[in-house]
Design an enzyme around this catalytic site. Structure first.
Site, PDB file in Angstrom:
ATOM      1  N   TYR A 102      -2.402   3.237   6.128  1.00 13.59           N
ATOM      2  CA  TYR A 102      -0.962   3.098   5.896  1.00 13.59           C
ATOM      3  C   TYR A 102      -0.654   1.706   5.375  1.00 13.59           C
ATOM      4  O   TYR A 102      -1.207   0.724   5.890  1.00 13.59           O
ATOM      5  CB  TYR A 102      -0.188   3.314   7.205  1.00 13.59           C
ATOM      6  CG  TYR A 102       1.299   3.037   7.066  1.00 13.59           C
ATOM      7  CD1 TYR A 102       2.181   4.051   6.723  1.00 13.59           C
ATOM      8  CD2 TYR A 102       1.806   1.743   7.234  1.00 13.59           C
ATOM      9  CE1 TYR A 102       3.525   3.799   6.559  1.00 13.59           C
ATOM     10  CE2 TYR A 102       3.153   1.479   7.066  1.00 13.59           C
ATOM     11  CZ  TYR A 102       4.015   2.510   6.735  1.00 13.59           C
ATOM     12  OH  TYR A 102       5.345   2.259   6.558  1.00 13.59           O
ATOM     13  N   GLU A 190       6.122   2.238  -0.001  1.00 16.04           N
ATOM     14  CA  GLU A 190       5.221   2.703   1.052  1.00 16.04           C
ATOM     15  C   GLU A 190       4.126   3.601   0.478  1.00 16.04           C
ATOM     16  O   GLU A 190       4.397   4.444  -0.368  1.00 16.04           O
ATOM     17  CB  GLU A 190       6.025   3.492   2.086  1.00 16.04           C
ATOM     18  CG  GLU A 190       5.201   3.960   3.275  1.00 16.04           C
ATOM     19  CD  GLU A 190       6.027   4.867   4.197  1.00 16.04           C
ATOM     20  OE1 GLU A 190       6.472   4.397   5.256  1.00 16.04           O
ATOM     21  OE2 GLU A 190       6.231   6.042   3.839  1.00 16.04           O
TER      22      GLU A 190
END
Ligand code: GDP
Ligand code: MN
Length: 377
Positions: A102, A190
């Protein structure tokens, strides 16, 4: 402002960030063509909607032949994901994933900088990681006057990878992403997941970007991608009519002159146990057309049960406002309870005019607030 994954990936690609090749498709036939054009063994078909968690909702599927492409694209197109109806899918070459990570960049008010958030727990819902195992998230503030130096980029990469072979790919990727984030005035960038493929390549499999609305004026290439939600459409319509309007989801519709008084009105409703449906500043004027337009706006909100009109007559006189209101309500048909509080120049004359009408007339702000909250019950 949000954009779709395929649009974010176009920004990524234009900055040299590795993403899979893919095509956006609006029909099953287009998806089949895309699959043929890609000429791959395995494709991934992904719902394009302004929300996350598509995988869990069944909006991301692998397909290894035309029949599977047809089935999955057919199922995903038209699917409802958290209230968003899928009208497009992205058909990409599916990658062989070794591991998932992530990473995101977002502004951080505390450090007055952009921060990198990094976690080896990729592919998972990051809110869950933050709640249950916060130690697994590394936060790295980037001094905006220095930018993301080579050293800092490596530090970020080492938060995800131990092997130098991946660090060497991730560090420049992060620098490109940081440049994209800054240059496009993003409010979030993101990648979840960032993956290592079977060929040991670091690739962004998912891409999410949101942009600062206040900076859109200098990014026509971003603004062009704006797809307003129903609420946003309403806010835009209100803006076009010269109102400042924000939908808040409560039951008490507010019509107020002046932004400060509008804020105070919402605070007061909350204080007395109610929920404001909106912020609405109609500006200073007693013009009935404006009141009619504002009223239409409030009545179009299905949550609204009571309308609270709070007017301070400074330059505008309260008797003029009262006349404007009476005129306006001749043109509006509604059974909605309306509370009116008028104060300022000629307030007594104004209230006198409203006597005997169906309006609930209040003198003070707190009286009006209590009336509106009670009527709502
Ligand atoms: P999200 O659920 O909306 O975040 O959508 P993602 O794009 O993150 O996809 C969800 C999951 O689908 C990923 O975490 C992967 O496990 C899987 N996935 C997506 N693309 C691929 C791919 O190209 N190959 C493989 N094997 N799995 C994929
Ligand atoms: Mn994802």
């Amino acid at each position: 402002m949000k954009v779709h994954e395929y649009q974010a990936k176009e920004f990524f690609a234009s900055y040299g960030i590795p993403v899979q090749k893919g095509f956006v498709c609006r029909t099953v036939e287009e998806a089949v063509d895309a699959f043929k054009k890609l000429g791959v063994e395995l494709a991934v078909i992904k719902a394009q909607v302004h929300t996350g968690g598509r995988g869990k909702a069944g909006g991301v599927k692998l397909a290894k032949n035309v029949d599977e492409v047809r089935t999955h694209a057919g199922n995903i197109l038209g699917m409802d994901i958290k209230g968003f109806i899928v009208d497009r899918v992205l058909v990409c070459e599916a990658l062989d994933i070794k591991s998932e990570y992530y990473m995101s960049i977002l502004p951080d008010r505390k450090s007055k900088s952009a921060i990198f958030m990094l976690s080896r727990e990729g592919g998972m819902d990051i809110e869950t990681v933050a709640k249950e195992t916060p130690e697994k998230i590394v936060k790295l503030p980037i001094d905006p006057t220095v930018g993301l130096t080579d050293a800092k980029a490596r530090e970020a990469a080492f938060a995800l990878f131990d092997d130098m072979k991946y660090v060497k790919q991730a560090a420049p990727l992060f620098q490109k992403l940081y440049r994209l984030f800054v240059e496009k005035d993003a409010s979030l960038t993101e990648i979840n997941p960032l993956v290592i493929t079977g060929n040991d390549e670091v690739v962004a499999i998912d891409a999410k970007m949101t942009f600062d609305n206040n900076a859109l004026f200098r990014h026509p290439d971003v603004f062009e991608l704006f797809e307003p939600t129903e609420d946003e459409k309403k806010e835009q319509e209100a803006k076009d009519k010269g109102f400042s309007y924000v939908n808040l989801g409560g039951e008490i519709g507010c019509m107020v002159n002046g932004a400060g008084l509008a804020m105070a009105t919402m605070d007061m409703i909350k204080l007395y146990g109610g929920n404001p449906a909106n912020f609405l500043d109609i500006g200073g004027s007693s013009n009935p057309t404006k009141i009619v337009e504002a009223m239409k706006l409030l009545l179009s909100d299905k949550n609204v049960k009571v309308v609270l009109i709070n007017i301070f007559g400074g330059i505008t006189r309260c008797d003029d406002v009262a006349k404007g209101l009476i005129e306006a309500f001749k043109l509006i048909e509604t059974d909605m309870p309306i509370v009116i509080r008028l104060t300022g120049t000629n307030e007594n004359e104004g209230r006198e005019l409203l006597k005997g009408t169906k309006f609930h007339v209040a003198t003070t702000m707190s009286e009006a607030g209590h009336m509106a909250v009670d009527l709502c019950k």
